[in-house]
Write a protein that holds these residues in place. Sequence first.
Motif, PDB file in Angstrom:
ATOM      1  N   VAL A  87       0.871  -1.178   0.000  1.00 43.96           N
ATOM      2  CA  VAL A  87       0.000   0.000   0.000  1.00 43.96           C
ATOM      3  C   VAL A  87       0.909   1.229   0.000  1.00 43.96           C
ATOM      4  O   VAL A  87       1.794   1.347   0.851  1.00 43.96           O
ATOM      5  N   THR A  88       0.715   2.137  -0.938  1.00 43.38           N
ATOM      6  CA  THR A  88       1.578   3.321  -1.000  1.00 43.38           C
ATOM      7  C   THR A  88       1.144   4.356   0.037  1.00 43.38           C
ATOM      8  O   THR A  88      -0.015   4.393   0.456  1.00 43.38           O
ATOM      9  N   THR A  89       2.084   5.189   0.407  1.00 39.12           N
ATOM     10  CA  THR A  89       1.763   6.251   1.372  1.00 39.12           C
ATOM     11  C   THR A  89       0.702   7.185   0.804  1.00 39.12           C
ATOM     12  O   THR A  89      -0.171   7.649   1.531  1.00 39.12           O
ATOM     13  N   GLN A 147      -8.801   6.462   0.763  1.00 33.83           N
ATOM     14  CA  GLN A 147      -9.723   6.018   1.810  1.00 33.83           C
ATOM     15  C   GLN A 147      -9.022   4.968   2.666  1.00 33.83           C
ATOM     16  O   GLN A 147      -8.692   3.890   2.171  1.00 33.83           O
ATOM     17  N   HIS A 148      -8.833   5.274   3.938  1.00 32.45           N
ATOM     18  CA  HIS A 148      -8.131   4.347   4.818  1.00 32.45           C
ATOM     19  C   HIS A 148      -8.749   2.954   4.782  1.00 32.45           C
ATOM     20  O   HIS A 148      -8.052   1.950   4.628  1.00 32.45           O
ATOM     21  N   ASP A 149     -10.041   2.878   4.974  1.00 32.69           N
ATOM     22  CA  ASP A 149     -10.695   1.574   5.097  1.00 32.69           C
ATOM     23  C   ASP A 149     -10.509   0.712   3.855  1.00 32.69           C
ATOM     24  O   ASP A 149     -10.345  -0.506   3.952  1.00 32.69           O
ATOM     25  N   LYS A 150     -10.540   1.335   2.689  1.00 32.31           N
ATOM     26  CA  LYS A 150     -10.410   0.589   1.441  1.00 32.31           C
ATOM     27  C   LYS A 150      -9.101  -0.188   1.393  1.00 32.31           C
ATOM     28  O   LYS A 150      -9.052  -1.320   0.908  1.00 32.31           O
ATOM     29  N   TYR A 151      -8.050   0.411   1.915  1.00 33.26           N
ATOM     30  CA  TYR A 151      -6.724  -0.203   1.806  1.00 33.26           C
ATOM     31  C   TYR A 151      -6.276  -0.938   3.061  1.00 33.26           C
ATOM     32  O   TYR A 151      -5.418  -1.817   2.980  1.00 33.26           O
ATOM     33  N   LEU A 152      -6.818  -0.590   4.205  1.00 32.86           N
ATOM     34  CA  LEU A 152      -6.245  -1.087   5.462  1.00 32.86           C
ATOM     35  C   LEU A 152      -7.157  -1.992   6.282  1.00 32.86           C
ATOM     36  O   LEU A 152      -6.674  -2.694   7.173  1.00 32.86           O
ATOM     37  N   THR A 153      -8.449  -1.991   6.018  1.00 34.40           N
ATOM     38  CA  THR A 153      -9.352  -2.834   6.804  1.00 34.40           C
ATOM     39  C   THR A 153      -9.015  -4.313   6.601  1.00 34.40           C
ATOM     40  O   THR A 153      -8.761  -4.752   5.483  1.00 34.40           O
ATOM     41  N   PHE A 154      -8.999  -5.055   7.685  1.00 30.25           N
ATOM     42  CA  PHE A 154      -8.804  -6.501   7.579  1.00 30.25           C
ATOM     43  C   PHE A 154      -9.640  -7.195   8.642  1.00 30.25           C
ATOM     44  O   PHE A 154     -10.185  -6.562   9.550  1.00 30.25           O
ATOM     45  N   LYS A 209       1.711   5.216  11.799  1.00 36.76           N
ATOM     46  CA  LYS A 209       0.801   5.479  12.932  1.00 36.76           C
ATOM     47  C   LYS A 209      -0.618   5.078  12.581  1.00 36.76           C
ATOM     48  O   LYS A 209      -1.335   4.490  13.400  1.00 36.76           O
ATOM     49  N   ILE A 210      -1.043   5.413  11.383  1.00 36.57           N
ATOM     50  CA  ILE A 210      -2.391   5.061  10.946  1.00 36.57           C
ATOM     51  C   ILE A 210      -2.555   3.541  10.903  1.00 36.57           C
ATOM     52  O   ILE A 210      -3.555   2.988  11.384  1.00 36.57           O
TER      53      ILE A 210
END
Length: 322
Positions: free
Chosen positions: A37-39, A46-53, A77-78
Amino acid sequence: MISRKLSVAPMMEWTDRHDRYFLRLITKHALLYTEMVTTGAILYGQHDKYLTFNNEEHPVAVQLGGSNPTDLAECAKICETYGYDEINLNVGCPSDRVQSGKIGACLMAEAELVADCVHQMQAAVSIPVTVKHRTGIDNLDSYEFLKGFVKTVKDGGCKTFIVHARKAILSGLSPKQNRDVPPLCYPTVYQLKQDFPELEIILNGGVNSLEDAEKHLSYVDGVMIGREAYQNPFILASVDQRFYGSQNDWLERKTVVEQLIPYIETELAKGTRLQHISRHILGLFHSQPRGKLWRRYLSENAYKHDAGIEVIYSALEKVLKG
């Protein structure tokens, strides 16, 4: 504390949350990685699109792509707030697209920058920050160059290095060719462990069996498996017993499908297309009698707009009964 004795590599367009949930049904202990995931995707997307698991995916690490220490620290941090167990910096991808953004293997030529990135990321979070890289790039492929890179990044605070045991050629080869054409050199990775015994050295590249993994573990701290774990996922079925001393009951492929069905039903109810999940399980019956029937039925039916859970049941019936 995370065990990296056996892990599944971050692979673009492959190791998404659906694939990781599926793999976790096969192994409870192997460390799983996200796609890179790029910075920019995190900071401006959208945070959730890339980071939700899914919580069931633990232990799970997120791989970040970037080269700006401040941006990487903010993204770290995110990511930590999402609950990841590790943050990995990509210094190994050779594609032209990521090079243009100063991401991936090209960063091996800027060890001080990588060290600064690691330093600022580690200062921003309490979870481990690791680096995945090649043995070299282009003409910067001597062992002394690799040793210098590792020492510099170590001084930045990195304690775990995941080393793809072949160099990257940044111009003239495609990413696919860079996974096969430059020769593998496992002794180079073994030597790193000898020269840096205080570091955790994980070997990656061309590992196609658990027997291979065991041999490498005589020289390094951990082994990362890539394409084989995706194309033949049931290779992971004995990982927990073989590498982690687990006494889990022997797993059957049919059981994995049955355990995955509630997840698929939940995702379908959310609007997820069946093909977005089914594509990850095509290799479950790899080299098994009637395994081709499983792959063919899913490939021909899961993409349909109205495809539902009945497609999975029908595919399973074909592979079990012929």
